[in-house]
Design an enzyme around this catalytic site. Structure first.
Site, PDB file in Angstrom:
ATOM      1  N   LEU A   1       0.870  -1.178   0.000  1.00  0.00           N
ATOM      2  CA  LEU A   1       0.000   0.000   0.000  1.00  0.00           C
ATOM      3  C   LEU A   1       0.911   1.234   0.000  1.00  0.00           C
ATOM      4  CD1 LEU A   1      -3.072   0.433   0.175  1.00  0.00           C
ATOM      5  CD2 LEU A   1      -2.817   0.661   2.643  1.00  0.00           C
TER       6      LEU A   1
ATOM      7  N   HIS B   1      -3.363  -3.177 -12.672  1.00  0.00           N
ATOM      8  CA  HIS B   1      -3.817  -4.362 -11.939  1.00  0.00           C
ATOM      9  C   HIS B   1      -4.245  -5.422 -12.957  1.00  0.00           C
ATOM     10  CE1 HIS B   1      -5.346  -6.585  -8.505  1.00  0.00           C
ATOM     11  NE2 HIS B   1      -6.409  -6.871  -9.249  1.00  0.00           N
TER      12      HIS B   1
ATOM     13  N   GLU C   1      -1.326  -5.722 -20.453  1.00  0.00           N
ATOM     14  CA  GLU C   1      -0.779  -4.672 -19.566  1.00  0.00           C
ATOM     15  C   GLU C   1       0.316  -3.889 -20.279  1.00  0.00           C
ATOM     16  OE1 GLU C   1       0.287  -5.856 -15.521  1.00  0.00           O
ATOM     17  OE2 GLU C   1      -0.897  -7.666 -15.785  1.00  0.00           O
TER      18      GLU C   1
ATOM     19  N   ASN D   1      -1.506   2.978 -11.191  1.00  0.00           N
ATOM     20  CA  ASN D   1      -1.216   1.556 -10.964  1.00  0.00           C
ATOM     21  C   ASN D   1      -1.809   0.734 -12.090  1.00  0.00           C
ATOM     22  OD1 ASN D   1      -0.448  -0.816  -9.491  1.00  0.00           O
ATOM     23  ND2 ASN D   1      -2.554  -1.046  -8.783  1.00  0.00           N
TER      24      ASN D   1
END
Ligand code: GAR
Length: 208
Positions: free
Chosen positions: A90, A107, A177, A105
């Protein structure tokens, strides 16, 4: 002046490499520059990659107590935009507050599905397969105080095939990604995508 990027990565760093190769092409290096790579693992492949490319690289204390030090490191390298690329911690609140709308970010699933604490790497793909989902994918999003939670910037679906293993699905998602994340980062660096006052990602449409 070009936007200075810091990449935070915990592991092998294939997204870091995809971003670096993307930024080396054409005029992009004058728009955004990889200025710093940080990892909470001293032996991360991402750090080794950065060192062979003459990018400043260092390991950090990834705990929440390391927040002030992390912020100081980002500031001392005059970082404009923080890129999480396989960073499994985190981001400390003090950093989220200082860089709100300037931390992104990637994911390996279609958030909000299969995200949150403990959902990273192959665990995500194992959960997708166990749930019998037919579609997974990749999500790029702004980072807030919670795991895998901030405003979505871009998503791309990937089919889950019958007989898929977590590894096979991970490889298929990772290719997406690598295609989706670098241009999304560039768009944020150029303020073509930004976090608005309501906490939503706004995509600027240029007049034709
Ligand atoms: C990527 O699949 C990334 O989406 C995932 O870790 C992998 C890192 O690969 N991140 C998360 O699960 C974050 N919740 P890489 O080190 O080769 O870029």
């Amino acid at each position: 002046m070009s936007t200075r990027l810091a990449v935070l990565a915990s592991g092998r760093g294939s997204n870091l490499r995809a971003l670096h190769e993307f930024l080396m092409r054409g005029e992009r290096s004058s728009i955004a520059k990889l200025a710093l790579v940080l990892s909470d693992h001293a032996d991360a492949g991402a750090l080794a990659y950065a060192r062979t490319r003459d990018i400043a690289a260092a390991s950090i204390d990834g705990g929440t107590l390391g927040g002030d030090r992390l912020l100081a490191q980002l500031r001392s390298h005059r970082i404009d935009l923080v890129v999480l690329a396989g960073y499994m911690r985190l981001v400390p609140e003090v950093v989220v507050h200082a860089y709100r709308g300037r931390i992104v970010n990637v994911h390996p699933a279609l958030l909000p599905a299969f995200g949150g604490r403990g959902m990273y790497g192959s665990r995500v793909h194992a959960a997708v397969i166990a749930a019998g989902a037919r579609v997974s994918g990749a999500t790029v999003h702004f980072v807030d105080e919670r795991y895998d939670h901030g405003a979505v910037i871009a998503q791309w679906p990937v089919p889950v095939l019958s007989g898929d293993t977590p590894q096979a699905l991970a490889e298929r998602v990772l290719r997406v990604e690598h295609a989706l994340y670098p241009p999304s980062i560039l768009a944020v660096a150029q303020s073509r995508i930004s976090l608005d006052a309501n906490g939503r990602a706004t995509h600027m449409h240029l007049p034709k």
